[in-house]
Design a protein around this motif. Structure first.
Motif, PDB file in Angstrom:
ATOM      1  N   VAL A   1       0.993  -4.938   6.298  1.00 51.26           N
ATOM      2  CA  VAL A   1       0.167  -3.733   6.325  1.00 51.26           C
ATOM      3  C   VAL A   1      -0.435  -3.539   4.928  1.00 51.26           C
TER       4      VAL A   1
ATOM      5  N   VAL B   1      -2.814   2.005   3.917  1.00 47.76           N
ATOM      6  CA  VAL B   1      -2.341   3.210   4.605  1.00 47.76           C
ATOM      7  C   VAL B   1      -3.089   4.407   4.041  1.00 47.76           C
TER       8      VAL B   1
ATOM      9  N   THR C   1      -3.581   3.028   9.477  1.00 48.05           N
ATOM     10  CA  THR C   1      -3.141   1.817   8.787  1.00 48.05           C
ATOM     11  C   THR C   1      -4.143   0.695   9.045  1.00 48.05           C
TER      12      THR C   1
ATOM     13  N   SER D   1       0.835  -1.202   0.000  1.00 43.84           N
ATOM     14  CA  SER D   1       0.000   0.000   0.000  1.00 43.84           C
ATOM     15  C   SER D   1       0.870   1.252   0.000  1.00 43.84           C
TER      16      SER D   1
ATOM     17  N   GLU E   1       4.737  -2.660  12.876  1.00 45.44           N
ATOM     18  CA  GLU E   1       3.473  -3.237  13.334  1.00 45.44           C
ATOM     19  C   GLU E   1       3.560  -4.755  13.503  1.00 45.44           C
TER      20      GLU E   1
ATOM     21  N   LEU F   1       3.535   7.588   2.462  1.00 44.57           N
ATOM     22  CA  LEU F   1       3.403   6.454   3.380  1.00 44.57           C
ATOM     23  C   LEU F   1       3.453   5.177   2.568  1.00 44.57           C
ATOM     24  N   SER F   2       4.060   4.141   3.131  1.00 44.25           N
ATOM     25  CA  SER F   2       4.014   2.835   2.471  1.00 44.25           C
ATOM     26  C   SER F   2       3.873   1.747   3.521  1.00 44.25           C
ATOM     27  N   GLY F   3       3.039   0.757   3.220  1.00 45.55           N
ATOM     28  CA  GLY F   3       2.863  -0.396   4.090  1.00 45.55           C
ATOM     29  C   GLY F   3       3.328  -1.644   3.366  1.00 45.55           C
TER      30      GLY F   3
ATOM     31  N   VAL G   1       5.483   0.197   8.435  1.00 39.77           N
ATOM     32  CA  VAL G   1       5.008   1.359   7.703  1.00 39.77           C
ATOM     33  C   VAL G   1       6.177   2.330   7.641  1.00 39.77           C
TER      34      VAL G   1
ATOM     35  N   GLY H   1      -4.193  -3.700   8.777  1.00 44.74           N
ATOM     36  CA  GLY H   1      -3.369  -4.871   8.500  1.00 44.74           C
ATOM     37  C   GLY H   1      -4.051  -6.175   8.821  1.00 44.74           C
TER      38      GLY H   1
ATOM     39  N   ARG I   1      -5.197   1.308  12.934  1.00 45.92           N
ATOM     40  CA  ARG I   1      -4.353   2.053  13.875  1.00 45.92           C
ATOM     41  C   ARG I   1      -4.225   3.502  13.410  1.00 45.92           C
ATOM     42  N   TRP I   2      -4.411   4.399  14.357  1.00 44.19           N
ATOM     43  CA  TRP I   2      -4.305   5.832  14.061  1.00 44.19           C
ATOM     44  C   TRP I   2      -3.044   6.367  14.716  1.00 44.19           C
TER      45      TRP I   2
END
Length: 208
Positions: A152, A155, A192, A112, A148, A124-126, A132, A194, A200-201
């Motif tokens: 993920v 994002v 995010t 992501s 995490e 951002l990258s997951g 992340v 997952g 998750r914030w």
């Protein structure tokens, strides 16, 4: 009710019999759609003409996610080849390449990606590696990592509201904040999603 929902306006072929992996409208031009496929290609589709306006072969493996900058000038692609590629969306098919940056750091496929809602100065990258990463696009480097532990798959940036809400968020970050959010990015945090089934914030840039 289900049968009457929506009307098909067009079928746009990319000319390649490969699975489409991701699709997203340009935020500033509703005539442009970005699409990626399993062959590592990225397309910009012209809705009005129902045709491919631009295509790039920037990856050798599937491109699982795309992210537009808020001004519609940049597209970032995320691939199983563990690379992020930043494209100039204004470059046509007559140019040799649209790639203006290649970002590396993830150790497994990237699932992501999202560019910050302003001019795309942060990304951002997951990844399947369970992290992340926060990227400074201008500096072409990772400036933060959140671990995490599980892949993920999604994002997204949290767009900034007014100045008062920005101050309340307390941007505790290694990236300089300002009136325009984190580093002037137009974002005050991110979320995010997952394999743990959680959203998750994170406030600020989630620096570790």
């Amino acid at each position: 009710m289900e049968e009457s929902f929506g009307s098909r306006l067009a079928d746009i072929s990319t000319g390649r019999a490969k699975f489409g992996m991701f699709v997203d409208h340009c935020p500033t031009d509703d005539n442009k759609i970005a699409m990626s496929n399993e062959a590592g290609q990225v397309f910009i589709l012209d809705v009005e003409k129902a045709s491919v306006a631009t295509s790039w072969a920037s990856h050798a493996m599937p491109v699982r996610s795309l992210g537009w900058s808020g001004d519609g000038n940049l597209i970032m692609s995320a691939s199983d080849d563990r690379r992020l590629v930043l494209h100039d969306a204004r470059v046509s098919t007559t140019s040799s390449s649209s790639a203006v940056a290649h970002l590396t750091g993830h150790t497994l496929p990237i699932l992501s990606v999202a560019l910050s809602p302003g001019d795309g100065r942060l990304a951002l990258s997951g990844s399947r590696d369970g992290t992340v990463r926060v990227w400074d696009v201008g500096m072409r480097k990772s400036v933060g990592v959140v671990r995490e532990g599980k892949p993920v798959w999604g994002v997204a940036w949290r767009p900034i509201g007014d100045t008062s809400s920005n101050m309340e968020d307390g941007l505790a970050s290694g990236v300089t904040g300002g009136a325009g959010g984190i580093g002037g990015s137009g974002a005050s945090g991110f979320v995010t999603g997952g394999e743990e089934g959680l959203v998750r914030w994170y406030r600020g840039a989630g620096m570790v």
